[in-house]
Design an enzyme around this catalytic site. Structure first.
Site, PDB file in Angstrom:
ATOM      1  N   HIS A  32       1.949  -1.098   7.399  1.00  0.00           N
ATOM      2  CA  HIS A  32       2.467  -2.459   7.248  1.00  0.00           C
ATOM      3  C   HIS A  32       3.751  -2.439   6.429  1.00  0.00           C
ATOM      4  O   HIS A  32       3.722  -2.343   5.201  1.00  0.00           O
ATOM      5  CB  HIS A  32       1.418  -3.351   6.580  1.00  0.00           C
TER       6      HIS A  32
ATOM      7  N   GLU B  21       2.217  -0.576   3.210  1.00  0.00           N
ATOM      8  CA  GLU B  21       0.776  -0.469   3.043  1.00  0.00           C
ATOM      9  C   GLU B  21       0.230   0.460   4.131  1.00  0.00           C
ATOM     10  O   GLU B  21       0.408   0.195   5.326  1.00  0.00           O
ATOM     11  CB  GLU B  21       0.125  -1.848   3.154  1.00  0.00           C
TER      12      GLU B  21
ATOM     13  N   ASN C  37      -1.081  -9.497   1.072  1.00  0.00           N
ATOM     14  CA  ASN C  37      -1.416 -10.791   1.661  1.00  0.00           C
ATOM     15  C   ASN C  37      -2.780 -11.303   1.223  1.00  0.00           C
ATOM     16  O   ASN C  37      -3.064 -12.493   1.365  1.00  0.00           O
ATOM     17  CB  ASN C  37      -1.344 -10.714   3.185  1.00  0.00           C
TER      18      ASN C  37
ATOM     19  N   SER D  38       0.167  -7.377  10.158  1.00  0.00           N
ATOM     20  CA  SER D  38       0.066  -7.898   8.802  1.00  0.00           C
ATOM     21  C   SER D  38      -1.218  -8.690   8.596  1.00  0.00           C
ATOM     22  O   SER D  38      -1.581  -8.991   7.458  1.00  0.00           O
ATOM     23  CB  SER D  38       1.263  -8.798   8.485  1.00  0.00           C
TER      24      SER D  38
END
Length: 513
Positions: A151, A163, A201, A130
């Site tokens: 991810h 992702e 993120n 991540s």
């Protein structure tokens, strides 16, 4: 699609999927692949852990059967395809190997270097990292082109987003194969480049950072900030309660990783207040205390809510309220007389005039106290003023308390609870949303992902009420730019400087999405 339901470019349902690392995330990924019909093999370097994971997954499938979400025959068939193995060599015929071990670059490189000597050249290697660079993970491999980032979000069986991260050396065919495979598993894959934080993120950082900054600057307490972002901004959870759920240590580590990877970009600066929580071991729910007290019997946090006040019988509308124009019919429906003044008298931006002449206006990114037409009162942005159940007000330092009471009564008459907060530039929702829009626009311009994939990722990955680019289009790129410019004037550190991508869109009145 093939007869097995998998794209021709994806892994066939008969193809074996390996999951290396059998913690919570590894077990979740294995369950997803298993329920999708694949043979799944689990490996863990710790003796006995893989076998324990098989038992844990079996218990999860039993719960699905009890809920009626999975047929008993389906569970039995799935368990027949699941096996724990003791050696990496037992993964030789794997077509997709997904790593879910600790977030440490050297450990991941060592694992994939070993896997590369075991599996066939056709096998796709995937890391669930991540925060680490997919390019760096692949850098130690003989054939880095077959390593891709996948991810998943926790819990993997429930959250749809994956992702699909293409490293600098990742072959297009490997990325396509991974994308098509997770799509066939019923997930929502999005493509993104290997940049710090990937999509979610990276773009989500302001959601936490701006709330923490409001708190650090004394604008409001955590419970009030959370309530305003939920009940006015439309977010599922506030940032304080969400980071307590995620874990303050985990959330702060991601923020710090993105910040360091972006060479200490001021837009991504971590929070000192959150760092102190982490240093104190107050990591949230898992430790019993974070921003809030989670001990048994602890009282629920209560936001600041103003006492009932009388609404004014009449107010005046000067000009256009812009994104807050939805307030106009609500005021009229509430039976409050609304006098529309000529547009020529509106001055710089529309506003509502209270009976004593105090200006009540949507925040524009500046503090109410700096308004040359002070005394004034700002109100915060709402996702939808009709459905919002709470509104934040920020009076200027010179505002009469009676005017603040009148503004409070006005919004209460519209069915809203009111939180009076400190007079900080951009308030709470407006500064947060403006930053999210800017981060998203900048990510598109830098080739992180397409506009559509970014909005999809933020809606499905973190449950935002709108994709940030769609939201920016609803507000207007010019409005978002001006809010950030005013914030930048108030805090000229570079944190709030609008991106060139947003400036260009605003100049041409173009769409972000």
């Amino acid at each position: 699609m093939t007869a097995s339901g998998t794209s021709d470019r994806g892994i066939q349902r008969t193809g074996t999927v390996a999951v290396v690392g059998t913690g919570t995330m590894g077990q979740g990924i294995a369950q997803v692949a298993l329920v999708a019909g694949h043979p799944v093999r689990l490996y863990d370097a710790a003796p006995g852990r893989a076998a324990q994971a098989v038992d844990a997954i079996a218990a999860r499938l039993d719960r699905l059967v009890a809920k009626g979400s999975l047929a008993g025959a389906g569970r039995d068939a799935a368990l027949g395809r699941l096996a724990a193995v003791d050696r990496l060599a037992d993964l030789a015929d794997t077509e997709l190997a997904i790593e879910a071990i600790l977030e440490e670059l050297g450990a991941k490189q060592q694992l994939f270097t070993a896997l590369e000597t075991v599996v066939s050249d056709r096998c796709v290697l995937a890391t669930n990292t991540s925060s680490l660079s997919v390019t760096a993970v692949a850098g130690a491999l003989r054939r880095p082109g077959r390593l891709v980032g996948l991810h998943f979000f926790n819990p993997a069986p429930l959250l749809p987003l994956v992702e699909v991260v293409r490293g600098f050396a990742t072959d297009r065919a490997a990325a396509d194969r991974a994308y098509e495979t997770v799509a066939a598993w019923g997930k929502t894959p999005v493509r993104c480049a290997d940049t710090p934080g990937f999509i979610v993120n990276r773009i989500a950082r302001p959601f936490y950072a701006e709330a923490f900054r409001v708190y650090e600057e004394g604008g409001a307490d955590p419970a009030t900030i959370d309530a305003v972002l939920r009940e006015s901004g439309g977010f599922r959870m506030g940032p304080f309660e969400l980071t307590d759920l995620i874990g303050q240590d985990v959330n702060e580590a991601v923020t710090r990783s993105v910040w360091e990877s972006l060479f200490h970009d001021p837009k991504s600066t971590p929070s000192l207040a959150q760092r102190r929580l982490v240093d104190a071991g107050l990591h949230g729910r898992k430790t019993g205390r974070g921003w809030y007290d989670h001990a048994d019997g602890a009282p629920s946090p209560r936001p600041h809510t103003a006492e009932p006040c009388d609404a004014p019988a009449k107010i005046a509308l000067h000009g256009d309220l812009g994104p807050a124009a939805g307030l106009v019919p609500l005021i009229e429906e509430a039976g409050i007389t609304l006098v529309r003044e000529p547009v020529a008298e509106a001055g710089p931006g529309g506003f509502l005039a209270l009976p004593d002449g105090t200006r009540l206006s949507l925040t524009d990114g500046s503090a109410a106290t700096t308004d040359p037409f002070a005394p004034g009162i700002r109100f915060d942005l709402a996702l939808d003023y009709r459905t919002a159940t709470r509104i934040a007000l920020a009076p200027s330092a010179t505002a009469d308390p009676l005017a603040t009471a009148a503004a409070t009564g006005l919004f209460q008459a519209l069915g809203k609870q009111v939180s009076v907060v400190g007079d900080l530039p951009g308030m709470i929702v407006a500064r947060t949303v403006a930053m999210l829009v800017d981060f998203a626009a900048d990510a598109v311009a830098r080739g992180v992902a397409s506009a559509g994939d970014i909005d999809t990722a933020m809606r499905t990955g973190v449950n935002y009420p709108r994709g940030p680019l769609y939201w920016g289009d609803q507000l207007g790129a010019g409005w978002v730019r001006d809010v950030l410019r005013n914030l930048h004037d108030a805090c000229p550190t570079g944190r709030y400087a609008p991106s060139q991508a947003l400036i260009r869109r605003a100049a041409t009145e173009g769409k972000l999405l």
